[in-house]
Design a protein around this motif. Structure first.
Motif, PDB file in Angstrom:
ATOM      1  N   LEU A 105       6.146  -2.455  -7.446  1.00 22.86           N
ATOM      2  CA  LEU A 105       6.912  -1.181  -7.235  1.00 22.86           C
ATOM      3  C   LEU A 105       6.380  -0.230  -8.440  1.00 22.86           C
ATOM      4  O   LEU A 105       6.736   0.856  -8.485  1.00 22.86           O
ATOM      5  CB  LEU A 105       8.305  -1.151  -6.921  1.00 22.86           C
ATOM      6  CG  LEU A 105       8.763  -1.919  -5.924  1.00 22.86           C
ATOM      7  CD1 LEU A 105      10.300  -2.240  -5.973  1.00 22.86           C
ATOM      8  CD2 LEU A 105       8.580  -1.095  -4.771  1.00 22.86           C
TER       9      LEU A 105
ATOM     10  N   LEU B  10       2.979  -2.013  -1.688  1.00 24.00           N
ATOM     11  CA  LEU B  10       4.390  -2.099  -1.422  1.00 24.00           C
ATOM     12  C   LEU B  10       4.518  -2.762   0.043  1.00 24.00           C
ATOM     13  O   LEU B  10       5.607  -3.336   0.220  1.00 24.00           O
ATOM     14  CB  LEU B  10       4.906  -0.415  -0.968  1.00 24.00           C
ATOM     15  CG  LEU B  10       4.764   0.380  -2.175  1.00 24.00           C
ATOM     16  CD1 LEU B  10       5.245   1.906  -1.975  1.00 24.00           C
ATOM     17  CD2 LEU B  10       5.889  -0.182  -3.253  1.00 24.00           C
ATOM     18  N   ILE B 119       8.610   3.925   0.011  1.00 27.90           N
ATOM     19  CA  ILE B 119       9.552   2.454   0.333  1.00 27.90           C
ATOM     20  C   ILE B 119       9.772   2.564   1.771  1.00 27.90           C
ATOM     21  O   ILE B 119       9.634   1.387   2.290  1.00 27.90           O
ATOM     22  CB  ILE B 119      10.605   2.348  -0.639  1.00 27.90           C
ATOM     23  CG1 ILE B 119       9.873   2.163  -2.241  1.00 27.90           C
ATOM     24  CG2 ILE B 119      11.724   1.380  -0.417  1.00 27.90           C
ATOM     25  CD1 ILE B 119      11.020   2.266  -3.277  1.00 27.90           C
TER      26      ILE B 119
END
Lengths: 304, 284
Positions: A105, B10, B119
């Motif tokens: 991330l 991700l 995300i």
């Protein structure tokens, strides 16, 4: 000239009619270990959550490394690592895997860096174990590791010593000092313990009921204003008469719950002690307390 | 290019989290247990099930060939798509966002220099991958094992009458039926994903999704005038579109409308979930 790397302007968060944080103006400079102090429920975690964009402020704004958090979130947080309240992880994964995921991330982190931070917090030998098998102290250390894994310049640690034993607390303090001194990190450390802040921070702010009470250099703040000595001694009449006779070194006396609060310079404590003992007074305690300590203790006593 | 690389990373991290979690395999485990159990039991029964179903018909019609075959059993198993498979899918899809809140790991991932939208997209793509894999797994296991155990032949469909589809026509119908089933299950997963964005425990989205499915199905099938207008807009009206592949002629219009309808529902659920997620204050 010292560079300001984090600044909050009129930052506020309201839940219903209650302001959890209001008009908060903080300024953290490069190289600071910035103590963010306040009793439980003062608004420390809410502030940190706003700084790390977990919650949206009702008013005001935060600027990190010159980027406004509201509009340039990714740029603002690129060089920031943090731990917010208790450290929670993917319990079914190993410490290594947790850090690997967090690294993904943060634009990717290599194996060497993960091993380095695990080594730094002393978890190398348990890196492959599932986090659910970790003790609270180990999770707390892993929390610090995840804050450091992307090698940030600014590290925000929200009560990192919570729930640790004295040895664990000392280890975390030593780690903070190491990060600041040797790795040149800027650190924001929130705590509800003044002595903890005093031991590691060079600058600090105290927050109370969501509002900034005081902000500045730790030593300057601790030394400014009147200093107070708490005196517990018997017999009362004799103590009072001695204190009255030492007016030159005493600036004020108040009696509260069987204890005397004496405003005086700490340099005269030995002299006062000698006078009392010499006169046959039984001295049970002589506790120096600075004005900031008094301020903070009064806040803590009133805290929810 | 950089966006794509970051997005891949991700999605990979979400896939790692998903497929290293035990509960992810619960659905697969149940299917792996139930499907062979049903198929072996049917084989042992030796076609009694089909005989009972055709009891009234055998007086008037003559049936030739092996109608109790793998295709027939695989078709029967597809009926689990009404309720059981949605339940198992919502079990994982409903955990995607709410699971992070329950575990407190929102605090770990949402303080990173990556936007919430990315995300969110990574999580939704992961949910889609899981859903498609799960339906694919059901298809391969149920058809493959059934054919191994019972062989092939014409497919008999007993649904408001009898239809026999020639063997040459069966495989492609199954293929499209399972693609339609996957599309339908994506709508169910999107609904669970939507509920998952609101709450902080993983049970809520499962209960809510199944609740919606039950209520919508009841409204869709009850012939009450009051429900006539609302039932036009419920996705459950098209939840049976996979079944249209086993009719003759195939109702392509119904299927086309169903695909659009389910897609619209999925999109609405995902956009609503996104709106909630990006504005959400993380207090857990």
């Amino acid at each position: 000239m010292t560079e300001t790397i984090l600044q909050t302007r009129q930052l506020g968060k309201r839940y219903g009619k209650r302001w959890a944080v209001k008009n908060l103006n903080l300024e953290v400079c490069r190289g600071d270990v910035f103590g963010f102090l306040g009793p439980n429920g003062a608004g420390k975690s809410t502030t940190i959550r706003m700084i790390l964009s977990l919650i949206k402020p009702t008013e005001g704004e935060t600027e990190i490394f010159g980027h406004r958090l509201k509009t340039y979130r990714s740029e603002a947080l690129r060089r920031v690592g943090g731990i917010v309240e208790k450290p929670d992880f993917y319990q079914y994964l190993s410490a290594y895997k947790n850090l690997e995921i967090i690294g993904m991330l943060s634009n990717g982190v290599n194996h060497k860096r993960i091993s380095e931070v695990l080594d730094l917090v002393g978890l190398s030998d348990r890196a492959g174990d599932r986090v659910k098998t970790y003790s609270h102290g180990m999770k707390q250390r892993l929390g610090i590791a995840q804050a450091l894994v992307s090698d940030p310049e600014l590290v925000i640690l929200d009560e990192p010593t919570n729930g640790l034993d004295p040895q664990g607390m000392k280890e975390v303090r030593d780690l903070i000092i190491h990060l600041s001194r040797d790795r040149k990190k800027t650190i924001i450390l929130s705590s509800h313990l003044l002595n903890e802040i005093e031991m590691v921070a060079n600058r600090m702010a105290i927050i109370h009921k969501g509002e900034l009470a005081v902000q500045g250099d730790v030593n300057a703040l601790l030394n400014e204003g009147d200093k107070c000595v708490i005196l517990q001694a018997e017999p009362r009449q004799k103590v009072l008469s001695i204190l009255k006779r030492r007016k030159k070194i005493l600036k004020g006396i108040t009696e509260k719950e069987g204890k005397f609060e004496v405003i005086m310079d700490f340099a005269f404590i030995p002299e006062l002690n000698r006078s009392l003992v010499g006169a046959g007074v039984q001295v049970k305690a002589l506790i120096p307390r600075r004005s900031l300590e008094n301020l903070f203790l009064s806040m803590t006593e009133n805290a929810v | 290019m950089q966006y794509k690389t970051h997005m891949n990373r991700l999605v990979y991290s979400e896939l790692v989290k998903l497929f290293l979690k035990k509960r992810t395999y619960l659905g697969f485990g149940i299917v792996l247990l139930i499907v062979p159990l049903i198929e072996v039991a049917m084989k042992l029964e030796g076609g009694r099930f089909l005989t009972i179903a055709m009891r009234g018909l055998s007086k008037d019609f003559l049936f030739f060939g092996n109608l109790f075959n793998g295709w027939f059993v695989a078709y029967q198993i597809m009926n689990s798509l009404w309720f059981h498979i949605p339940l198992l899918i919502s079990f994982v899809a409903g955990d995607q966002l709410a699971g992070e809140a329950t575990a407190g790991t929102y605090r770990l991932i949402l303080i990173r220099p990556v936007s919430r939208t990315r995300i969110f997209i990574a999580k939704y793509i992961t949910t889609l991958i899981y859903t498609i894999l799960f339906v694919f797994f059901l298809a391969v296991l149920s058809i493959g094992l059934a054919i191994i155990l019972l062989g092939r032949g014409d497919l008999i469909i007993i649904l408001r009458g009898v239809l026999i589809l020639p063997e040459a026509d069966v495989a492609w119908r199954f293929l499209i039926a399972y693609l339609l089933a996957a599309w339908t299950m994506i709508t169910i997963a999107s609904l669970a994903f939507f509920f998952s964005s609101f709450v902080e425990n993983a049970i809520g989205p499962i209960v809510a999704t199944m609740g919606v499915l039950i209520v919508f199905t009841i409204i869709s099938v009850i012939p009450v005038e009051l429900f006539e207008i609302p039932k036009r807009y419920l996705f459950t009206k098209y939840i049976d579109m996979w079944q249209k592949m086993f009719q003759d002629p195939i109702q392509w219009d119904h299927i086309r409308t169903g695909i659009l309808f389910m897609g619209t529902w999925s999109l609405a659920c995902v956009l609503s979930a996104w709106a909630v997620f990006v504005k959400k204050d993380i207090l857990s």
